[in-house]
Design an enzyme around this catalytic site. Structure first.
Site, PDB file in Angstrom:
ATOM      1  CD  GLN A  15     -30.298 -23.680 -14.076  1.00 35.52           C
ATOM      2  OE1 GLN A  15     -30.896 -24.453 -14.821  1.00 35.52           O
ATOM      3  NE2 GLN A  15     -30.820 -22.532 -13.679  1.00 35.52           N
ATOM      4  CB  CYS A  61     -36.490 -21.447 -12.263  1.00 25.89           C
ATOM      5  SG  CYS A  61     -36.316 -21.631 -14.050  1.00 25.89           S
ATOM      6  CB  ALA A  71     -28.218 -12.367  -9.907  1.00 24.59           C
ATOM      7  CB  SER A 113     -26.593 -19.104 -11.955  1.00 23.49           C
ATOM      8  OG  SER A 113     -27.880 -19.654 -11.702  1.00 23.49           O
ATOM      9  CD  GLU A 173     -30.270 -18.273 -18.151  1.00 20.90           C
ATOM     10  OE1 GLU A 173     -31.357 -18.755 -17.787  1.00 20.90           O
ATOM     11  OE2 GLU A 173     -30.133 -17.094 -18.490  1.00 20.90           O
TER      12      GLU A 173
END
Length: 495
Positions: free
Chosen positions: A124, A48, A198, A196, A120
């Site tokens: 990734q 993101c 979500a 991921s 997170e």
């Protein structure tokens, strides 16, 4: 082998520029490996708030060749993303050698994230390596680099407070939304997307006490996701929005073809067909993309203003005599903006996107970051020492092979000489134990003579590698400085 990385992230670019650059990123690694002969491997990280390309280059590079290689890769990225080659080249920060290792380890550990300490990103990074394996674009060096990055991230997570803080983009977004929502046990949430973020959103919502969670997906994966996560699927996004307090949108499905919904690696050329008007016109996607009763969606947004207005009208009808429907908070966590920015103009709606989160991300205590950075630096040094040692090993192996040829010849000569001496005395020829004794003595002598040569080879190989990488770093720094100057310059000053 030389490690080369090109990075575009929230630190260097605004999110709009980063979004344009990362479009079509799923195909870049394959294209680079197939079209650039010296590139032995490639791994792409696209999240993101960053787009990064890690390359294993099987060729000697100078500062000039770094410039040429970067330009070539930038052209490939430009072709895949729709930006110009100049824009792509200006957007990248270039790193080589040890800088690549240090940067990736910092990224995987959450030290370079929009929310420092975000956990997170570790997942990734793992998924990026897994995708490269599926596309057959990895190399031994990149495999070891990414696996070591993941181990370093785990150590940061277990040995520092940074890992126990539970910091993430999702957590920050929910913190910002919380003040505008009912108590969590009375909040009705809708997720858009099944990736991921979500999954992380479901966990974060439940941890806060929110159990009324529905999920909507353009790709048709809502029911599978709902079953595996214990939430409810939503068949119509408009219907779900009409009864929601909170929307967390993280699908990254902007501009996808309905026919390609189950194909996460849809080729950019197919998307280009849509833009060109070969599927439903130049600016629209077919009806039904956002639910049976949604109006035609504008290309590029899962949720547009017209659909939201319709949902709010339904919410108002259901509110009946209440003065106004409950407010709706929307969190758009997708880099490729799931939500049309004009949604923020709809009455009763509050929209938080990544730019808002970036501006409000909290700072982390300096000593905590320093401790994590120390772990990263130590791991990077160890990796580089091992990598340089492996490069020297090739020369050492060649020397050992040469020594073995010499030893075999000397053993044969010594055995022949002993055989002649014994024959002259009418004694039996040397037996197996005699030959083994001769072989041990010869190899011991030959290997003793090699010791100083091996030490010299390792020292020379390490010095040459470091000197070469220093030259590469200078070339990369010059290229990055040039790109930074062009980014900072006004449009009229850019060439």
């Amino acid at each position: 082998m030389v490690l080369l990385s090109l990075t575009a992230s929230h630190r260097e670019l605004d999110l709009d520029a980063l979004e344009r650059l990362s479009t079509g990123s799923s195909s870049v690694g394959r294209v680079v490996v197939r079209t650039c002969g010296p590139v032995a491997g490639a791994v792409v990280i696209s999240t993101c708030n960053r787009f990064e390309l890690y390359l294993d280059v099987d060729a000697p590079l100078s500062g000039d060749s770094v410039r040429h290689a970067t330009r070539h890769v930038a052209e490939l990225v430009a072709d895949a993303s729709g930006v110009t080659g100049d824009v792509a080249a200006r957007s990248f920060t270039v790193r080589t050698g040890p800088e690549v290792t240090e940067h990736l380890f910092a990224v995987a550990s959450g030290l370079d994230a929009m929310v420092v300490g975000e956990r997170e990103i570790a997942g990734q990074v793992k998924r990026s390596l897994a995708e490269a394996r599926e596309q057959e674009t990895t190399s031994k060096t990149l495999e070891l680099l990414f696996q070591t990055a993941s181990r370093t991230s785990k150590r940061v997570g277990t040995d520092t407070e940074l890992g126990s803080a539970g910091r993430s983009v999702v957590a920050l977004a929910l913190d910002l939304a919380e003040r505008e929502l009912p108590p969590w046990d009375g909040t009705r949430a809708v997720l858009i997307g099944t990736g991921s973020y979500a999954g992380a959103s479901v966990a974060a919502l439940r941890a806060r006490g929110c159990d009324d969670i529905r999920v909507y997906s353009q790709s048709g994966r809502a029911e599978i996701f709902a079953e595996s996560h214990g939430v409810q699927p939503a068949a119509s996004l408009v219907e779900a929005l009409a009864d929601a307090d909170l929307v967390v949108s993280c699908s990254g499905a902007r501009g996808r073809l309905p026919a390609a919904r189950d194909e996460p690696e849809a080729e950019p050329e197919r998307l280009a067909d849509v833009v060109a008007g070969n599927f439903g016109g130049p600016t629209t996607l077919p009806r039904g993309l956002m639910g049976e009763d949604a109006p035609e969606a504008s290309l590029g947004h899962v949720l547009d203003a017209a659909a939201l207005v319709r949902a709010r009208e339904r919410a108002a009808d259901r509110a009946g005599d209440e003065p106004e429907p409950r407010p709706l908070v929307i969190l758009d966590l997708a880099l490729h903006r799931d939500v049309d920015p004009r949604v923020a103009d709809v009455e009763g709606v509050l929209l938080f996107d990544l730019a808002t989160l970036k501006a409000r991300a909290p700072a982390v205590a300096h000593d905590v970051v320093a401790q994590a950075q120390g772990i990263v630096d130590a791991a990077a040094r160890r990796f580089e020492e091992t990598r340089l040692g492996r490069e020297a090993d090739a020369a050492v192996v060649a020397l050992l092979d040469e020594a073995e040829v010499r030893a075999v010849a000397e053993i044969a000569a010594d055995v022949a000489r002993l055989t002649d001496e014994l024959a002259a005395r009418d004694q039996p020829a040397p037996d197996e134990s005699d030959v083994e004794a001769i072989a041990r003595d010869v190899r011991r002598r030959v290997h003793a003579e090699l010791h100083d040569k091996i030490v010299a080879i390792r020292a020379r190989a390490t010095a040459e590698a470091r000197a070469a990488e220093a030259a590469l770093v200078q070339g990369a720094e010059a290229l990055t400085a040039e790109a930074s100057a062009q980014r900072d310059a006004g449009p009229s000053q850019r060439r």
